[in-house]
Motif scaffolding. Structure first.
Motif, PDB file in Angstrom:
ATOM      1  N   PRO A 707       0.797  -1.235   0.000  1.00 52.62           N
ATOM      2  CA  PRO A 707       0.000   0.000   0.000  1.00 52.62           C
ATOM      3  C   PRO A 707       0.828   1.283   0.000  1.00 52.62           C
ATOM      4  CG  PRO A 707       0.057  -0.927   2.215  1.00 52.62           C
ATOM      5  CD  PRO A 707       0.884  -1.846   1.347  1.00 52.62           C
ATOM      6  N   LEU A 708       0.204   2.340  -0.442  1.00 50.61           N
ATOM      7  CA  LEU A 708       0.695   3.718  -0.309  1.00 50.61           C
ATOM      8  C   LEU A 708       2.047   3.991  -0.968  1.00 50.61           C
ATOM      9  CD1 LEU A 708      -1.105   5.741   1.300  1.00 50.61           C
ATOM     10  CD2 LEU A 708       0.742   5.862   2.950  1.00 50.61           C
ATOM     11  N   VAL A 709       2.308   3.291  -2.036  1.00 52.31           N
ATOM     12  CA  VAL A 709       3.562   3.530  -2.756  1.00 52.31           C
ATOM     13  C   VAL A 709       3.444   4.831  -3.550  1.00 52.31           C
ATOM     14  CG1 VAL A 709       4.922   2.711  -4.728  1.00 52.31           C
ATOM     15  CG2 VAL A 709       4.258   1.120  -2.897  1.00 52.31           C
ATOM     16  N   GLY A 710       4.490   5.648  -3.468  1.00 46.73           N
ATOM     17  CA  GLY A 710       4.478   6.886  -4.251  1.00 46.73           C
ATOM     18  C   GLY A 710       5.747   6.957  -5.087  1.00 46.73           C
ATOM     19  N   GLY A 731       9.830 -22.751  -1.992  1.00 46.71           N
ATOM     20  CA  GLY A 731      10.863 -23.506  -2.690  1.00 46.71           C
ATOM     21  C   GLY A 731      10.862 -23.156  -4.170  1.00 46.71           C
ATOM     22  N   GLN A 732      11.482 -24.038  -4.966  1.00 44.33           N
ATOM     23  CA  GLN A 732      11.682 -23.706  -6.379  1.00 44.33           C
ATOM     24  C   GLN A 732      10.428 -23.841  -7.262  1.00 44.33           C
ATOM     25  OE1 GLN A 732      13.718 -22.072  -8.045  1.00 44.33           O
ATOM     26  NE2 GLN A 732      15.343 -21.842  -6.514  1.00 44.33           N
ATOM     27  N   ASP A 733       9.953 -25.068  -7.461  1.00 46.78           N
ATOM     28  CA  ASP A 733       8.872 -25.263  -8.437  1.00 46.78           C
ATOM     29  C   ASP A 733       7.526 -25.454  -7.757  1.00 46.78           C
ATOM     30  OD1 ASP A 733      10.788 -25.449 -10.641  1.00 46.78           O
ATOM     31  OD2 ASP A 733      11.369 -27.300  -9.594  1.00 46.78           O
ATOM     32  N   SER A 734       7.111 -24.429  -7.059  1.00 42.93           N
ATOM     33  CA  SER A 734       5.832 -24.559  -6.350  1.00 42.93           C
ATOM     34  C   SER A 734       4.660 -24.394  -7.303  1.00 42.93           C
ATOM     35  CB  SER A 734       5.754 -23.501  -5.262  1.00 42.93           C
ATOM     36  OG  SER A 734       4.456 -23.455  -4.734  1.00 42.93           O
ATOM     37  N   ASP A 735       3.532 -25.012  -6.940  1.00 42.95           N
ATOM     38  CA  ASP A 735       2.301 -24.848  -7.711  1.00 42.95           C
ATOM     39  C   ASP A 735       1.686 -23.476  -7.467  1.00 42.95           C
ATOM     40  OD1 ASP A 735       2.417 -27.307  -8.763  1.00 42.95           O
ATOM     41  OD2 ASP A 735       1.154 -28.264  -7.234  1.00 42.95           O
ATOM     42  N   VAL A 736       2.091 -22.871  -6.346  1.00 39.83           N
ATOM     43  CA  VAL A 736       1.473 -21.602  -5.983  1.00 39.83           C
ATOM     44  C   VAL A 736       1.987 -20.485  -6.874  1.00 39.83           C
ATOM     45  CG1 VAL A 736       1.190 -19.881  -4.165  1.00 39.83           C
ATOM     46  CG2 VAL A 736       1.200 -22.332  -3.589  1.00 39.83           C
ATOM     47  N   LYS A 737       1.086 -19.930  -7.663  1.00 40.53           N
ATOM     48  CA  LYS A 737       1.452 -18.789  -8.512  1.00 40.53           C
ATOM     49  C   LYS A 737       0.913 -17.522  -7.840  1.00 40.53           C
ATOM     50  CE  LYS A 737       3.193 -21.364 -11.809  1.00 40.53           C
ATOM     51  NZ  LYS A 737       4.012 -22.164 -10.827  1.00 40.53           N
ATOM     52  N   PHE A 738       1.782 -16.570  -7.685  1.00 42.73           N
ATOM     53  CA  PHE A 738       1.330 -15.355  -7.008  1.00 42.73           C
ATOM     54  C   PHE A 738       1.754 -14.118  -7.782  1.00 42.73           C
ATOM     55  CE2 PHE A 738       5.527 -16.353  -5.492  1.00 42.73           C
ATOM     56  CZ  PHE A 738       6.172 -15.133  -5.466  1.00 42.73           C
ATOM     57  N   LEU A 739       1.139 -13.024  -7.468  1.00 43.06           N
ATOM     58  CA  LEU A 739       1.508 -11.753  -8.079  1.00 43.06           C
ATOM     59  C   LEU A 739       1.918 -10.776  -6.982  1.00 43.06           C
ATOM     60  CD1 LEU A 739      -1.504 -11.158 -10.550  1.00 43.06           C
ATOM     61  CD2 LEU A 739       0.706 -12.198 -11.087  1.00 43.06           C
ATOM     62  N   ILE A 740       2.759  -9.841  -7.346  1.00 40.45           N
ATOM     63  CA  ILE A 740       3.073  -8.750  -6.421  1.00 40.45           C
ATOM     64  C   ILE A 740       2.723  -7.442  -7.137  1.00 40.45           C
ATOM     65  CG2 ILE A 740       4.856  -7.559  -5.094  1.00 40.45           C
ATOM     66  CD1 ILE A 740       6.391 -10.225  -4.983  1.00 40.45           C
ATOM     67  N   GLY A 741       2.000  -6.638  -6.444  1.00 40.35           N
ATOM     68  CA  GLY A 741       1.578  -5.384  -7.082  1.00 40.35           C
ATOM     69  C   GLY A 741       1.442  -4.276  -6.067  1.00 40.35           C
ATOM     70  N   THR A 742       0.844  -3.203  -6.483  1.00 41.39           N
ATOM     71  CA  THR A 742       0.735  -2.071  -5.572  1.00 41.39           C
ATOM     72  C   THR A 742      -0.586  -1.336  -5.742  1.00 41.39           C
ATOM     73  OG1 THR A 742       1.820  -0.069  -4.795  1.00 41.39           O
ATOM     74  CG2 THR A 742       1.770  -0.403  -7.157  1.00 41.39           C
ATOM     75  N   ALA A 760       5.570  -3.612 -10.622  1.00 42.96           N
ATOM     76  CA  ALA A 760       4.255  -4.099 -10.165  1.00 42.96           C
ATOM     77  C   ALA A 760       3.577  -4.947 -11.232  1.00 42.96           C
ATOM     78  CB  ALA A 760       3.359  -2.924  -9.809  1.00 42.96           C
ATOM     79  N   GLU A 761       3.051  -6.111 -10.820  1.00 43.20           N
ATOM     80  CA  GLU A 761       2.319  -6.948 -11.769  1.00 43.20           C
ATOM     81  C   GLU A 761       0.836  -6.571 -11.813  1.00 43.20           C
ATOM     82  OE1 GLU A 761       4.400 -11.217 -11.687  1.00 43.20           O
ATOM     83  OE2 GLU A 761       3.997 -10.379  -9.714  1.00 43.20           O
ATOM     84  N   PHE A 762       0.417  -5.805 -10.828  1.00 46.05           N
ATOM     85  CA  PHE A 762      -0.947  -5.264 -10.887  1.00 46.05           C
ATOM     86  C   PHE A 762      -1.023  -3.926 -10.167  1.00 46.05           C
ATOM     87  CE2 PHE A 762      -0.895  -7.836  -7.025  1.00 46.05           C
ATOM     88  CZ  PHE A 762      -1.532  -7.022  -6.102  1.00 46.05           C
ATOM     89  N   PHE A 763      -1.998  -3.161 -10.588  1.00 36.01           N
ATOM     90  CA  PHE A 763      -2.335  -1.901  -9.901  1.00 36.01           C
ATOM     91  C   PHE A 763      -3.741  -2.052  -9.356  1.00 36.01           C
ATOM     92  CE2 PHE A 763       0.048   1.275 -12.922  1.00 36.01           C
ATOM     93  CZ  PHE A 763       1.256   0.920 -12.346  1.00 36.01           C
ATOM     94  N   SER A 764      -3.915  -1.576  -8.153  1.00 32.80           N
ATOM     95  CA  SER A 764      -5.286  -1.496  -7.661  1.00 32.80           C
ATOM     96  C   SER A 764      -5.495  -0.058  -7.201  1.00 32.80           C
ATOM     97  CB  SER A 764      -5.466  -2.476  -6.508  1.00 32.80           C
ATOM     98  OG  SER A 764      -6.799  -2.441  -6.097  1.00 32.80           O
ATOM     99  N   PHE A 765      -6.504   0.574  -7.781  1.00 28.49           N
ATOM    100  CA  PHE A 765      -6.725   1.979  -7.459  1.00 28.49           C
ATOM    101  C   PHE A 765      -7.467   2.116  -6.137  1.00 28.49           C
ATOM    102  CE2 PHE A 765      -5.920   1.957 -11.940  1.00 28.49           C
ATOM    103  CZ  PHE A 765      -5.070   3.038 -12.085  1.00 28.49           C
ATOM    104  N   GLY A 766      -6.808   2.736  -5.183  1.00 28.14           N
ATOM    105  CA  GLY A 766      -7.451   3.004  -3.900  1.00 28.14           C
ATOM    106  C   GLY A 766      -8.014   4.414  -3.993  1.00 28.14           C
ATOM    107  N   THR A 767      -9.214   4.491  -4.509  1.00 28.32           N
ATOM    108  CA  THR A 767      -9.726   5.834  -4.833  1.00 28.32           C
ATOM    109  C   THR A 767     -10.174   6.611  -3.600  1.00 28.32           C
ATOM    110  OG1 THR A 767     -11.764   4.725  -5.469  1.00 28.32           O
ATOM    111  CG2 THR A 767     -10.318   5.444  -7.241  1.00 28.32           C
ATOM    112  N   ASN A 768     -10.272   5.954  -2.446  1.00 27.26           N
ATOM    113  CA  ASN A 768     -10.582   6.732  -1.242  1.00 27.26           C
ATOM    114  C   ASN A 768      -9.407   7.657  -0.912  1.00 27.26           C
ATOM    115  OD1 ASN A 768     -12.922   5.310  -1.121  1.00 27.26           O
ATOM    116  ND2 ASN A 768     -12.327   4.042   0.630  1.00 27.26           N
ATOM    117  N   ASP A 769      -8.205   7.048  -0.803  1.00 26.95           N
ATOM    118  CA  ASP A 769      -7.031   7.860  -0.508  1.00 26.95           C
ATOM    119  C   ASP A 769      -6.671   8.754  -1.685  1.00 26.95           C
ATOM    120  OD1 ASP A 769      -5.728   7.849   2.063  1.00 26.95           O
ATOM    121  OD2 ASP A 769      -5.608   5.670   1.851  1.00 26.95           O
TER     122      ASP A 769
END
Ligand code: ADP
Ligand code: MG
Ligand code: MG
Length: 874
Positions: A707-710, A731-742, A760-769
């Motif tokens: 959150p709150l990256v500028g 570990g190395q070849d996990s089934d878990v696929k994840f994303l990191i974003g802001t 960032a692999e995704f953006f989520s607009f926090g339109t309140n802030d």
């Protein structure tokens, strides 16, 4: 400029799509005349004439006056009668009607054209002396009230006295002589209160009436109604002058209101009410109780059949449910109004689905037919049927507007508003309501009236507002002066709890628990249809299993925002959180965080299971830490004991965490940057939970959100920690696929979105802030000034409720564009208040976001809004 449009046998000049200038009523009167429905002829003064009136110092222009004269002459010729004639008088109704229907907002004047001479003409023409005098006294009453400002109440007092003297209950029991006497008394009243006589010149009557209707466009009631219903941008009201037909000519005459389908349930049945020997608003005024429309079949079978044929024709023509007004004059039927009927959400949904199934409308029309905001009504609780069983009904009125309402009784608008402001839920209890009660009705969760039918003011307005309403509960003794309600042997005073079931009409003492709604039946069908159109995803904001489950039931396709801090408050967790905050060093914090981790992990595991393969965006800790600390002396003492520090030390710690402007202070990713162990612990909890659930065979899709990256460097810093932990845990070849974003919620993040998208692999607009920081409006303090900004028109809407597309919207658009330039496949979403607000949802669609996210109960609203955005473009 053309000021007046004629409708009748001498040529109808208007059409249904001319609402803008003829008003809804005028346009539809013209349309009915066009398609051969019996309508008394007349003419319509345009809304532009009203605008001109206001530009012209509130005077009717000479050009308009000339056109009125011309059209009046035409009408007199068509009707073969003359306004004010002593032998063969023409009488008129003068009715207001804007482009948007505003029920009861501007009053109608009936029987215009009567004076001491023409009343004799009416007697000769009708052969009915009583009727003629009744019409005359009604004119003076209405004209006196609407045009000359004499209180309606003063007329009623005279009428009541006349009935009392005669020892009768209803005005229908007064004879010609009595009514003639009333006319004299009314005239004297007008002279006394208005300081001038009731005008005997009939053309003067007409011009004064037109003037009054135009004038009423800006009375308090009308302005209030437009404000409450968010009606803007109209030119003014039109005025319809129309030949009178008489429902008060005796027992073969009458007047009524009807709907082509049930406006409360949506069922495809003919629905309505009528009164014999009555005129104008008698049906809706709630003085005499009207008969159900089906009764008319027995009383006047031919008229009934004709009415049925007309309502079917009109519904087929308009392809929507019609709300109609009719009058029967000596067994002859006339239609006085038709319009698209207001409806409850339940009815709207049912009619959209059934009209589609009947082939009356197509899929696109069906999707667009229901106002997404109105669905809110269906997503509100109903009375729990099991709990309801255990309560005895105090009485049963008419089920005027569905849903359950539980609240404290209020008898006046003032107390309803006061009680609401004090935080109470209020049920407004009245004998009947009038447009003056809008504020009270607005403040209430439910409305109960002793008088009035299904089409009474209370019923119509409550349905429009989406509020539960029980009307016409005759057994209820309501005393507005002493503020008591006696019902079913119980006496209620202001503040006592009462429960209404607007779906059945029942009323109960005390509070009955309510139950959450479900997406079944027609509602389910509409949602399926919406999903056929929709291209944008709909997710929910949820952190508790209960919310997540509810959202999935409502069709959420993932969690767009899981606020981890909410998970910190529950039960014993807060203790460990506080221990972490007061810790003096990394070691101390790590020790406390280790206690929190198992809780977080369990929470995530449960959410992963509930969402079963649907993505979950998990936001790392966001709020300033002091929010977790106690404020009251008592609590501080207790916390000191629990954490083993002295009260003094704790107080100085709290003092040190104090921030002048916490919203712009040490929060969001700034916490993770300064206390990396927090990010570390949260990442561990996320990935360990993901790994375990995945190993049990459930697909998991975590999306870790910073959150709150500028500044992209903040994201780089946090991402390094998250990736390291992921590698350690998975570990190395996990089934878990994840994303990191802001989140994009700091204006600088939007401005530098191209740089941030590199990480960032995704953006989520926090339109309140984003709204808060773009406008520089502290979200928690806007209550002090934004309402005034809105009422003064400086702002059209509260920007925290409806996205400021002009300002904040630009930042969103820019970030979308820049983000995609760097990373074309970047996932884009929005959450916050705006994610479930229809106009904002449409904006998100146009901007090209992949999904919106909103609270569980708004998920169906967002699904429909997202579908409508597509449908409107087609
Ligand atoms: P509203 O905007 O409140 O619906 P209307 O203009 O429809 O007001 O007028 C209210 C009532 O007056 C109508 O329902 C109808 O009963 C009566 N009325 C209006 N015009 C005529 C007319 N030409 N002849 C007889 N009654 C009329
Ligand atoms: Mg009216
Ligand atoms: Mg009407």
């Amino acid at each position: 400029m053309k000021h007046v449009y004629y409708f009748g046998k001498k040529g109808t000049e208007g059409r249904k799509d001319m609402k803008d200038i003829l008003g809804g009523k005028g346009a539809n009167l013209a349309e009915m005349a066009n398609i051969g429905v019996p309508v008394p002829p007349g003419f319509t003064l345009t809304t532009e004439t009203c605008a001109e009136y206001y530009e012209n110092e509130e005077k009717i222009s000479d050009a308009a006056k000339a056109e009125i004269e011309e059209n009046l002459a035409k009408l007199e010729e068509e009707m073969d009668a003359k306004l004010g004639d002593a032998e063969n008088p023409l009488l008129l109704s003068v009715r207001s009607g804007a482009a948007v229907s505003m029920p009861g907002m501007m009053d109608t004047i009936l029987n215009l054209g009567l004076n001491d001479e023409s009343v004799q003409g009416l007697i000769k023409k009708s052969g009915n002396e009583r009727f003629a005098w009744d019409s005359y006294r009604r004119l003076i009453q209405m004209f006196g009230d609407v045009v000359m400002g004499v209180e309606h109440h003063d007329f009623e007092e005279i009428l009541d006295k006349a009935k009392e003297t005669k020892g009768v209950q209803f005005d229908t029991e007064l004879d010609a002589e009595d009514l003639k006497g009333l006319v004299e008394e009314y005239k004297a009243l007008v002279q006394e209160k208005a300081g001038r006589p009731f005008p005997t010149d009939v053309k003067e009557q007409l011009m004064m009436a037109v003037d009054a209707v135009f004038g009423s466009w800006n009375n308090d009631r009308a302005i209030n109604y437009r404000r409450l219903n968010d009606i803007k941008g109209l030119k003014g009201t039109a005025v319809n002058a129309q030949t009178m037909v008489f429902g008060n000519m005796g027992e073969t005459s009458g007047t009524g209101v009807c709907f082509s389908r049930d406006p409360s349930t949506g069922e495809n049945v003919f629905y309505g009410e009528y009164l014999m020997n009555a005129q104008g608003e008698d049906v809706v005024a709630g003085i005499r109780t009207p008969q159900p429309i089906t009764q008319l079949q027995e009383v006047m079978p031919e008229v009934y059949e004709e009415l049925v044929a007309i309502y079917k024709k009109l519904e087929e023509h308009y392809k929507d449910m019609q709300d109609m007004e009719f009058t029967i004059q000596n067994k002859k039927l006339f239609m006085l109004q038709t319009r698209i009927g207001k409806r409850t959400a339940e009815a709207a949904v049912r009619m959209a689905v059934e009209m589609l199934e009947e082939g009356l409308i197509d899929e696109k029309t069906a999707v667009l037919r229901v106002n997404p905001n109105q669905l809110d009504q269906l997503l509100h609780p109903q009375l729990d049927p099991v709990a309801k069983e255990k309560h005895t009904t105090l009485g049963k009125g008419l089920p005027a507007s569905p849903g359950g309402a539980v609240g404290k009784v209020a008898f006046t608008n003032e107390s309803a508003v006061e009680m609401k402001e004090a935080g109470d839920k209020v049920v407004l209890v009245r004998n009947d309501t009038s447009p003056e009660d809008l504020m009270g009705m607005d403040a209430a969760v439910g409305i109960l009236t002793a008088k009035g039918g299904m089409t009474s003011h209370a019923a119509v307005v409550a349905r429009g507002m989406g509020k539960c309403c029980v009307s016409g509960l005759g057994d209820a003794k309501v005393n507005e002066a002493s503020k008591t309600l006696i019902l079913g042997g119980e006496t209620f005073t202001e503040g006592d709890y009462i429960t209404l079931d607007g779906t059945s009409g029942e009323v109960f003492k005390g509070q009955i628990p309510t139950k959450d709604p479900e997406l079944t039946g027609n509602f389910g069908k509409l949602m399926e249809l919406a999903d056929k159109f929709r291209t944008m995803g709909v997710r929910t904001n949820a952190e508790t299993p209960r919310d997540a489950r509810q959202a999935v039931k409502f069709g959420a396709e993932g969690i767009g925002l899981c606020r981890t801090e909410h998970m910190f408050f529950e039960g014993d967790r807060i203790k460990a959180v506080r221990e972490m905050i007061v810790a003096n060093d990394v070691e101390g914090r790590k020790k406390a965080l280790a206690k929190i981790k198992p809780y977080q992990k369990d929470d995530f595991k449960e959410l992963f299971k509930i969402m079963g393969g649907k993505p979950i965006t998990i936001r790392l800790l966001d709020p300033p830490l002091h929010e977790f600390l106690p404020k009251e002396e008592e609590d501080i003492k207790q916390m000191a004991e629990e954490t083993g520090v002295t009260v003094e030390d704790l107080k100085s710690k709290i003092e040190s965490l104090h921030e002048v402007n916490p919203m712009l202070g040490h929060r969001g990713c700034r916490l993770g940057v300064t206390y990396p162990e927090i990010t570390e612990m949260q990442s561990e909890a996320i990935f360990e939970a993901a790994k375990e659930v995945s190993e049990e065979g459930t697909l998991v899709k975590p999306e870790v959100m910073v959150p709150l990256v500028g500044n992209v460097n903040e994201l780089k810093d946090q991402k390094a920690i998250i990736l390291r932990v992921a590698k350690e845990v998975l570990g190395q070849d996990s089934d878990v696929k994840f994303l990191i974003g802001t989140m994009i919620e700091v204006p600088r993040a939007a401005l530098t979105a191209d740089l941030i998208a590199a990480e960032a692999e995704f953006f989520s607009f926090g339109t309140n802030d984003l709204t808060q920081m773009t406008l520089g409006f502290s979200r928690d303090d806007v209550g002090k000034f934004v309402p005034e900004y809105v009422s003064k028109g400086l702002l059209e809407k509260d920007p925290f409720q409806v996205l400021d597309q002009t300002g904040v919207g630009q930042l969103v658009e820019m970030a979308v564009k820049k983000g995609r330039e760097t990373r074309p496949e970047i996932k884009l979403g929005i959450f916050g208040e705006h994610g479930g607000e229809p106009s904002s949802v449409e904006f998100c669609y146009r901007t090209g976001l992949n999904y919106v996210s909103c609270s569980p109960f708004r998920v169906p609203i967002a699904r429909l809004a997202a579908a409508q955005a597509v449908a409107r473009e087609q």
